[in-house]
Each structure stands twice: as structure tokens, then as C-alpha cells.
Design a protein around this motif. Structure first.
Motif, PDB file in Angstrom:
ATOM      1  N   UNK A 209      -3.003  13.080  21.356  1.00  0.00           N
ATOM      2  CA  UNK A 209      -3.175  12.536  22.698  1.00  0.00           C
ATOM      3  C   UNK A 209      -3.341  11.018  22.651  1.00  0.00           C
ATOM      4  N   UNK A 210      -4.236  10.540  21.801  1.00  0.00           N
ATOM      5  CA  UNK A 210      -4.497   9.105  21.730  1.00  0.00           C
ATOM      6  C   UNK A 210      -3.308   8.357  21.139  1.00  0.00           C
ATOM      7  N   UNK A 211      -2.660   8.954  20.147  1.00  0.00           N
ATOM      8  CA  UNK A 211      -1.469   8.335  19.578  1.00  0.00           C
ATOM      9  C   UNK A 211      -0.369   8.179  20.622  1.00  0.00           C
ATOM     10  N   UNK A 212      -0.173   9.206  21.435  1.00  0.00           N
ATOM     11  CA  UNK A 212       0.901   9.153  22.428  1.00  0.00           C
ATOM     12  C   UNK A 212       0.611   8.132  23.517  1.00  0.00           C
ATOM     13  N   UNK A 213      -0.650   7.957  23.883  1.00  0.00           N
ATOM     14  CA  UNK A 213      -0.987   6.924  24.864  1.00  0.00           C
ATOM     15  C   UNK A 213      -0.680   5.549  24.284  1.00  0.00           C
ATOM     16  N   UNK A 214      -1.062   5.320  23.033  1.00  0.00           N
ATOM     17  CA  UNK A 214      -0.785   4.032  22.398  1.00  0.00           C
ATOM     18  C   UNK A 214       0.725   3.802  22.303  1.00  0.00           C
ATOM     19  N   UNK A 215       1.480   4.818  21.889  1.00  0.00           N
ATOM     20  CA  UNK A 215       2.935   4.696  21.792  1.00  0.00           C
ATOM     21  C   UNK A 215       3.555   4.393  23.161  1.00  0.00           C
TER      22      UNK A 215
ATOM     23  N   UNK B 292       5.732  -1.726   8.868  1.00  0.00           N
ATOM     24  CA  UNK B 292       5.143  -1.315   7.573  1.00  0.00           C
ATOM     25  C   UNK B 292       6.240  -1.063   6.553  1.00  0.00           C
ATOM     26  N   UNK B 293       7.268  -1.877   6.596  1.00  0.00           N
ATOM     27  CA  UNK B 293       8.387  -1.720   5.678  1.00  0.00           C
ATOM     28  C   UNK B 293       9.102  -3.064   5.513  1.00  0.00           C
ATOM     29  N   UNK B 294      10.129  -3.057   4.664  1.00  0.00           N
ATOM     30  CA  UNK B 294      10.891  -4.256   4.367  1.00  0.00           C
ATOM     31  C   UNK B 294      11.761  -4.681   5.552  1.00  0.00           C
ATOM     32  N   UNK B 295      12.218  -5.928   5.561  1.00  0.00           N
ATOM     33  CA  UNK B 295      13.127  -6.367   6.624  1.00  0.00           C
ATOM     34  C   UNK B 295      14.437  -5.584   6.595  1.00  0.00           C
ATOM     35  N   UNK B 296      15.041  -5.422   7.773  1.00  0.00           N
ATOM     36  CA  UNK B 296      16.352  -4.773   7.819  1.00  0.00           C
ATOM     37  C   UNK B 296      17.446  -5.826   7.684  1.00  0.00           C
ATOM     38  N   UNK B 297      18.700  -5.395   7.760  1.00  0.00           N
ATOM     39  CA  UNK B 297      19.826  -6.305   7.533  1.00  0.00           C
ATOM     40  C   UNK B 297      19.843  -7.460   8.528  1.00  0.00           C
ATOM     41  N   UNK B 298      19.467  -7.188   9.778  1.00  0.00           N
ATOM     42  CA  UNK B 298      19.506  -8.254  10.785  1.00  0.00           C
ATOM     43  C   UNK B 298      18.470  -9.332  10.496  1.00  0.00           C
ATOM     44  N   UNK B 299      17.281  -8.926  10.089  1.00  0.00           N
ATOM     45  CA  UNK B 299      16.260  -9.915   9.729  1.00  0.00           C
ATOM     46  C   UNK B 299      16.681 -10.707   8.495  1.00  0.00           C
ATOM     47  N   UNK B 300      17.245 -10.014   7.508  1.00  0.00           N
ATOM     48  CA  UNK B 300      17.723 -10.713   6.307  1.00  0.00           C
ATOM     49  C   UNK B 300      18.819 -11.724   6.664  1.00  0.00           C
ATOM     50  N   UNK B 301      19.701 -11.345   7.572  1.00  0.00           N
ATOM     51  CA  UNK B 301      20.784 -12.251   7.963  1.00  0.00           C
ATOM     52  C   UNK B 301      20.220 -13.499   8.624  1.00  0.00           C
ATOM     53  N   UNK B 302      19.267 -13.323   9.525  1.00  0.00           N
ATOM     54  CA  UNK B 302      18.641 -14.484  10.172  1.00  0.00           C
ATOM     55  C   UNK B 302      17.927 -15.355   9.143  1.00  0.00           C
ATOM     56  N   UNK B 303      17.241 -14.717   8.193  1.00  0.00           N
ATOM     57  CA  UNK B 303      16.532 -15.489   7.164  1.00  0.00           C
ATOM     58  C   UNK B 303      17.512 -16.289   6.317  1.00  0.00           C
TER      59      UNK B 303
ATOM     60  N   UNK C 152       0.845  -1.190   0.000  1.00  0.00           N
ATOM     61  CA  UNK C 152       0.000   0.000   0.000  1.00  0.00           C
ATOM     62  C   UNK C 152       0.889   1.250   0.000  1.00  0.00           C
ATOM     63  N   UNK C 153       0.281   2.417  -0.005  1.00  0.00           N
ATOM     64  CA  UNK C 153       1.054   3.652  -0.162  1.00  0.00           C
ATOM     65  C   UNK C 153       2.098   3.822   0.930  1.00  0.00           C
ATOM     66  N   UNK C 154       1.688   3.584   2.171  1.00  0.00           N
ATOM     67  CA  UNK C 154       2.621   3.772   3.279  1.00  0.00           C
ATOM     68  C   UNK C 154       3.740   2.747   3.231  1.00  0.00           C
TER      69      UNK C 154
ATOM     70  N   UNK D 166       8.794   1.193  14.763  1.00  0.00           N
ATOM     71  CA  UNK D 166       7.588   0.587  15.324  1.00  0.00           C
ATOM     72  C   UNK D 166       6.469   1.606  15.509  1.00  0.00           C
ATOM     73  N   UNK D 167       6.774   2.896  15.325  1.00  0.00           N
ATOM     74  CA  UNK D 167       5.710   3.906  15.376  1.00  0.00           C
ATOM     75  C   UNK D 167       4.683   3.693  14.279  1.00  0.00           C
ATOM     76  N   UNK D 168       5.051   2.890  13.283  1.00  0.00           N
ATOM     77  CA  UNK D 168       4.080   2.548  12.244  1.00  0.00           C
ATOM     78  C   UNK D 168       2.883   1.814  12.835  1.00  0.00           C
ATOM     79  N   UNK D 169       3.083   1.097  13.937  1.00  0.00           N
ATOM     80  CA  UNK D 169       1.944   0.456  14.596  1.00  0.00           C
ATOM     81  C   UNK D 169       0.946   1.492  15.092  1.00  0.00           C
TER      82      UNK D 169
END
Length: 773
Positions: free
Chosen positions: A523-529, A449-460, A122-124, A482-485
Motif C-alpha cells: 500500500x505505502x509503496x504504491x502511494x509513493x510510486x 540504482x544502476x549504471x547509466x544507459x546508452x543515452x546517458x553515456x552518449x550525452x556524457x 551495494x548488493x542491489x 525508477x521503481x528503485x526509488x
């Protein structure tokens, strides 16, 4: 690992199954007594018949009908509440058990992981992936068409289609991104001066361009990057009339400034304008044409007075001597893009090694872009683009070839789509554990909401990701990405994205403005974060006795003594607020423009807190505000509306949940009265719990209804993580996630790990519906 997962499932799911229930002996008599008046004996109210099957096989194969029955029986929507004859709780349980065991065939020993439609980014996800892959700092998807949503989220495979317009955007974005990431020409000089001979428009006269009437003088200039530039125009004018010559400056077709040219042509002066181009604007608008944009000066107030006694005051004309562009200011023009430095740094390319080096570059790049191992044949296909660049020649022939190949990768379905290879894609009975590359992608697009980083690729690559799954999940949750959550998961689950488009009536709510709107959402975003970052119980969303507010919100909430302009964690003691259900954001998006809406608020709580989708309203029923027969205040009108048998069962579910928050007006401000009458917030749930205030109701949510909230949160997160809707066969997974969450003190990380460790996340099967004999 499969054995471990099945044990995990068995431990947490075994106790939800009871002994088999006989349809003929135990279920059918209940249906005949309580349901056949409307749904049997040739009566099909709501297009549902419970006695039209010609065999037991056709009966248990009718999944759609039994899903409706399960929902209505479990929620006590049917039989209608006003009907005297009601099945007991034990009878309802028998119906539910029979549907789950005999129709849905839920089997903890052989769980159905379901299937996920191959889906595009998707766009994001596209913006984030391009940023991480190509090391560019702009959003190329900003101009893409909006993504469709399904099941409340915009990452659902079944609705993410590609239109011809979007395909064109992908091709254009691929060119923009690679042009920004790879340099294929010498950087332009910091200062470029265009003398009259290089300008277009007007007439050439004495080393200048003259505009004797309305018109313009133009030049096309190549801007190298975002930044600040100075545009200098050397100009003069023959004067006439009561005002000086006016000369507007345009860049990229946009008027930047209008100069008054008072000096004569023989005394040319320089007129300067500082042009600011931010990096995103440059990438989206300037980079499209390789940075080349039109600079234009116009003459807009021609004047002619042939009878004036002074010959020098008879005709107003504009003269342009030169146009000069300096910039970008304060930055080196020689700095290479980060991606360019990463892939070409230290390479010494020669005719002998360029093909070999190109293959190395493309193998590393495509493995990350496609998020899997890439076979040699795919690299060979891309090498055709490298050879095209080399054959074109020039100082940047190799770089241009790599750029063309990268451009092809960014337009490839392997980059644009997320898919998982399996041996038998059309066999619904063939279940496979996804490989570690697919697991890495599922993880990263779920949490980041993005591709794996180098550490995830290495484990894979080393096949060690599953062995380190928990530590990787914890690492990812602590990462800023993780703010994408918050923005993507919570933003859609809690509908916080709607805050920016909500539009309360300005006459009714004079104090509502953009600052308050932005503050409510934050306000609600900061509580979730905060809950994510501190790994707090997910129930804190409903019970937090604190919030994150600024001065604007403190005034709105009536909190005295708040100093400073920024957001900070603040106690809500004494405010009668606690958790997101009393946040201005939620209360505002669930209101109408001119008043509160108990129905909207109740529906929001049903869907997003209790995980219950109310039925669609029956056709032909008047809206509350449009029904002039209803009298009294809002609560009284709703009570009269519920007297309609077609409306009673649904509104009995929703109305008490919304009316309990009537002390908060349409923008979340506390009030004691409505329409001159003291507010009555009391109510009773269809399940029997009573309450007098919203505080008492929220205690019910955290006790008697806590299981429903945990199940709802699990369903929402699993939907988001998988990119598909929850199906009847996912009940086992949901129950396992909830039980694991409860065994781990309800911590947010446990909710995430429960989803990640579930069979639907770890496994997949072929397309189609499983058929049971």
C-alpha cells in the motif's frame, strides 16, 4: 555552468543570512545567563563546556560542540523545559546566526560541496548493474553478506567495506555471470542417456547396477540452462518383506521424490520425475560448476529373510538399468545468450583480425563497465586474458578469451567501486565540478540504482548532459527502473523494509498474518510510486485522501463494499485515514509486539517527517514497561515517566507526536478505547501548537511544520543521492532545494531536480576539513 549554479545558490540562500553577530557582546551574555550553570564555570554536564577555550580560534574550531549547541538551542531542548529561565526566540536566533556565520562559515559565494568517499556498489546496485551490463536475469549478489547502513541508507560510502568473504563472492559471481552471458562450448544434446556402464555405485550385473544393500547409484550430468527437465530412471527390484523397494531421487543433493519399485528386474520399468530449475537458481547454484550436477538414486529399505519359503521373496535388492535426462523442454538449446549475440553478432573472426576485434569489444565493454573513458593501457592489460584463451585453442578460443577478460573486468575495483577522479584529492580547498561521466553515474545510481544507459553515456561522451539535465531527469523518472526509488529510497527512508520482519504478538493480534503484512507494505509503496509517476506534490505523502488497497486491507481498515482481490486506488473518505501516517505499515513498524509505542511513533515522526534526531536516552533510566512504579494507562505512565528531569525534554518532543495516533492499535486498526478507557489523542508541541485529534495534527504538519517536512525530505534525498551524511556546510544546499521545491508547486520531480542541480551533487572537493583563519 558554475556561474549559473552559484547564481542559483545566491538567489535561494541570500535571505537566510543576517548581519554578523558579536560573540562577546551578544552571544556570550546569553550563554552566561542560561547555560553556564551546567556548562560553564568548571561545570561540564554532558561533557560540554562553553568556557574552556583558550582562544577565539579554538572556540570557533570546536565544530562538534557547536553542532550540539545548535541542535539543542534550535529544538528548544536546552535549557531544560522545566527551567524557569529560558532564552527568548530572538536570543536563540542570535546564537544560531553566530554559529552558522562564524563557526560554520556558510558562504553562498563559496559553497562547500563536501567530499564523497569512494564506495563499492551495494548488493542491489551490483545486481542491477550486472543485469544491465551483462543482460542476465538473475541476482548474483543474493548470497553476498548484508550491506551495512549509515545515516539510514545502505549506499553510504563510509560503511561499505569489503571483507575477504565478499571478495571471494565477487570472484565467484564474476565467473557465474560471464558463464551465463558468453557461450564457450557446444550446447549439450537435448537427451542424454547413461547406461549402466556409465553409472557409479553398486555392483555390475547383467547390464544393470545392483544395490544389494543400502547405497546409491550416481551420475554427473551437465544441465545447459534453466528450464524443465525429465529425469528417467529404468529400474526393477527383487522383492521381500511387506513393502516394495523404495528408491529416492536426489538432484544437487536435494531429495526430489521417492519411488516405490514394485516390478522385478527382468521387467524393468521407467520412473520419471519432472525437474524444474528457474533461471536464477541455475545461475546461482548450477552455473557454479559449469552446469554439472550430481544425480543420485538411493536404496533405503534393504530387507533380508533367509527363511522365507519362496526363494524369490528372501532378499530385497534394487537394480538400476539406466538414467536418462531430457531437456530443457520447450526451448531451443541453440539460442545464444543475449550478451553473446550483442558483442559477437556479425563478427567473422580470423587469426589476422582477432586481436583488433577483441580490442574493439573490450573498449566498448570496459567503457560501460567502468562508467568512464578507458585509456589504451587498460585495454592492453585485459588483452593478456584474451591471448590466454586463444592459446588454449578450440572452437571457442576467441569467445573464451573475451570471457576471461570480462571476468577480470567484473572483479576489478573500477567496476566494483564508484569513484571520481580529481586533480587534488587531498586539498579540502580545491573544489572541482565533476565530469559528465561522473554526473551520469551519480544520476543513474541515484534514480535507478544502476549504471547509466546508452543515452546517458552518449550525452556524457558528447559533453551535453548538463545542457539536457532536466529533460534527462524527467526521462529517467518515467522509466520503469525508477521503481528503485521506491524500493531503495522510500524503502529505507520510511523504513518499509522493516515491515517484512515485524512480528506482532499472535495472541494479541490474531488477525495479523503474512498476507496482511505484504498488503501493508505494498500500500505505502504504491502511494509513493503514484506520487513519482504522476509528479504530485511531495506533501501528498502526508495528505493523500486516497490510498491503494486490496480486499484484505479494506477489511482491516473497515472499508465496506470493496470487491476484487487486486490493489486499486480507493477513497479514504469516512475512514479517518489520510497519508502514510495512518497506513498500517508505518503504524505497525512503530509499535511493540503487544501494544502501541507512542515513543517509537513519535521518534519515527521526528526523524523521518520533521528531520530531527532526538538525543540518546540517558543511561540508567528504566524502560517504560519495566518500571513497576508507573501506574495507570499508557498515557498516564508516560506522563509519570516524563517527570524525571533526565527524560522530560526528549519525551516532550516525542510523546505528543506518538500519542496523537493512539486511536490506531499496534497493527494500525482503528479503536476508540484502550485498557477500557476512552483514548485521549490531544497534545501540544514544544513549539506551542495544540491539537485534539490526529487530523488536526496532520494539518499542523502541512502548515506550521511544512517547512520542516520539506527540509527533512530534501535532507533524506540528498543523503541517498550523495552516499554520505548531511554535514553542517550542506545547510545552503538544503535551503536551496527547499526553496526551489516551493517555487515549483512541491512537485516530486522538482525535489529530485533540486538535488541533482545542487552544488554537492555537481561538485566535489578534496578530503579533509577546510580551515578558516
Amino acid at each position: 555552468m558554475r556561474g549559473i549554479l552559484l547564481v542559483f545558490f545566491w538567489v535561494f540562500c541570500n535571505d537566510i543570512f543576517s548581519q554578523n553577530v558579536s560573540y562577546e557582546k551578544e552571544v556570550l551574555p546569553i550563554l552566561e545567563e542560561h547555560c553556564f550553570d551546567c556548562h560553564g564555570d568548571e561545570t561540564t554536564k554532558g561533557d560540554i563546556s562553553l568556557d574552556s577555550w583558550d582562544s577565539s580560534r579554538s572556540r570557533i574550531s570546536d565544530i562538534g560542540t557547536w553542532k550540539d549547541v545548535l541542535k539543542n538551542v534550535s529544538l528548544k531542548l536546552m535549557p531544560p523545559a522545566k527551567r524557569k529561565s529560558q532564552p527568548s526566540d530572538q536570543e536563540r536566533k542570535k546564537i544560531i546566526d553566530w554559529i552558522e556565520n562564524e563557526v560554520f562559515r556558510l558562504d553562498p559565494d563559496n559553497p562547500d560541496p563536501g567530499r564523497v568517499t569512494i564506495r563499492r556498489l551495494n548488493k542491489q546496485e551490483y545486481n542491477n548493474t550486472v543485469k544491465d551490463l551483462m543482460m542476465v536475469d538473475f541476482e548474483p549478489a543474493k548470497d553476498f553478506p548484508p550491506d551495512d547502513s549509515g545515516y539510514g541508507f545502505d549506499n553510504i560510502g563510509d560503511v561499505l567495506s569489503i571483507s575477504p568473504v565478499l571478495l571471494e563472492k565477487y570472484l565467484k559471481a564474476a565467473e557465474q555471470v560471464t558463464s551465463a552471458a558468453i557461450r564457450t562450448s557446444d550446447p549439450p544434446k537435448k537427451t542424454k542417456k547413461y547406461e549402466a556402464g556409465a553409472l557409479k555405485g553398486g555392483e555390475d550385473r547383467g547390464g544393470a547396477r545392483i544395490l544389494p544393500t543400502y547405497g546409491s547409484v550416481t551420475v554427473r550430468h551437465k544441465f545447459s540452462q534453466g528450464g524443465e527437465y525429465i529425469v528417467k530412471i529404468r529400474a526393477g527390484a527383487e522383492q521381500a518383506g511387506n513393502e516394495p523397494a523404495k528408491m529416492p531421487l536426489y538432484v544437487r543433493g536435494k531429495k526430489r521424490r521417492t519411488f516405490e519399485v514394485k516390478n522385478r528386474p527382468e521387467k524393468m520399468q521407467v520412473y520419471e520425475y519432472r525437474l524444474r530449475i528457474d533461471d536464477e537458481e541455475f545461475a546461482r547454484k548450477y552455473e557454479v560448476d559449469n552446469g554439472i550436477q550430481l544425480i543420485e538414486t538411493k536404496f533405503i529399505n534393504d530387507f533380508y529373510d533367509p527363511k522365507n519359503k519362496d526363494p524369490k521373496r528372501r532378499d530385497r535388492n534394487l537394480f538400476i538399468g539406466s538414467i536418462e535426462v531430457e531437456g530443457p523442454l520447450g526451448v531451443s538449446n541453440d539460442k545464444l545468450p543475449n550478451f553473446h549475440q550483442k558483442i559477437f553478432n556479425g563478427l567473422e573472426i580470423s587469426p589476422e583480425n582477432r586481436i583488433k576485434e577483441a580490442k574493439k569489444i573490450l573498449w566498448k565493454f570496459t567503457s560501460r563497465a567502468y562508467r568512464r573513458k578507458v585509456p589504451e593501457a587498460e585495454i592492453e592489460r585485459l588483452m593478456r586474458f584474451v591471448r590466454i584463451g586463444i592459446e588454449e585453442g578450440g572452437d571457442y578460443a576467441f569467445e573464451n578469451g573475451i570471457k576471461l577478460a570480462c571476468q577480470a573486468v567484473l572483479a576489478s575495483p573500477f567496476f566494483l567501486f564508484r569513484g571520481e577522479i580529481q586533480p587534488d584529492p587531498n586539498d579540502p580547498d580545491a573544489t572541482y565540478r565533476i565530469d559528465e561521466y561522473s554526473l551520469a553515474s551519480r544520476l543513474s545510481y541515484f534514480i535507478w540504482s544502476s549504471m547509466p544507459d546508452d543515452e546517458l553515456f552518449l550525452h556524457a561522451t558528447q559533453s551535453t548532459l548538463r545542457k539536457n539535465l532536466k529533460s534527462q531527469v524527467n526521462r529517467m523518472l518515467k522509466d520503469p527502473k525508477a521503481k528503485s526509488l521506491t524500493s531503495n529510497f522510500a524503502g529505507q527512508w520510511l523504513q518499509l523494509r522493516d515491515v517484512s520482519i515485524v512480528d506482532p504478538d499472535p495472541k494479541t493480534y490474531k488477525e495479523f498474518d503474512d498476507e496482511l503484512k505484504i498488503s501493508m507494505k505494498r500500500e505505502t509503496e504504491m502511494l509513493f510510486e503514484h506520487i513519482v509517476k504522476e509528479d504530485l506534490p511531495v506533501t501528498d505523502l502526508l495528505s493523500a485522501p486516497y490510498s491503494f488497497i486490496n480486499k484484505r486491507l479494506s477489511m482491516h481498515y473497515g472499508i465496506k463494499g470493496f470487491e476484487g482481490d487486486g490493489f486499486r486506488k480507493t477513497s479514504l473518505e469516512g475512514t479517518r485515514r489520510k497519508g502514510i501516517l495512518t497506513h498500517g505499515s508505518i503504524l505497525t513498524i512503530t509499535s511493540n509486539a503487544t501494544r502501541t509505542s507512542p515513543v517509537k511513533r513519535g521518534k519515527w515522526i521526528l526523524e523521518n517527517i520533521l528531520g530531527t534526531l532526538p538525543p540518546e536516552p540517558p543511561p540508567g533510566v528504566d524502560e517504560l514497561d519495566g518500571n513497576k512504579k508507573l501506574k495507570g494507562n499508557l498515557r498516564q505512565r508516560l506522563e509519570q515517566h516524563r517527570e524525571d528531569p533526565n527524560c522530560s525534554s526528549c519525551h516532550a518532543l516525542m510523546d505528543p507526536l506518538g500519542l496523537v495516533y493512539e486511536n490506531f492499535n499496534g497493527i494500525g486498526k482503528w479503536r476508540e478505547n484502550d485498557e477500557g478507557v476512552p483514548i485521549d489523542a490531544s497534545g501540544k508541541l514544544v513549539s506551542g501548537e495544540s491539537f485534539k485529534t490526529h487530523e488536526e495534527f496532520q494539518k499542523i504538519l502541512l502548515t506550521a511544520k511544512r517547512e520542516d517536512f520539506l527540509r527533512c525530505a530534501s535532507e533524506m534525498m540528498l543523503t541517498y543521492a550523495l552516499g554520505r551524511g548531511i554535514e553542517f556546510y550542506d545547510k545552503l544546499a538544503i535551503e536551496a532545494i527547499v526553496k526551489f521545491l516551493k517555487s515549483s508547486n512541491l512537485k516530486f520531480s522538482s525535489l529530485v531536480f533540486g538535488v541533482v542541480n545542487s552544488v554537492p551533487f555537481q561538485y566535489r572537493r578534496g578530503d579533509g576539513r577546510r580551515i578558516y583563519d
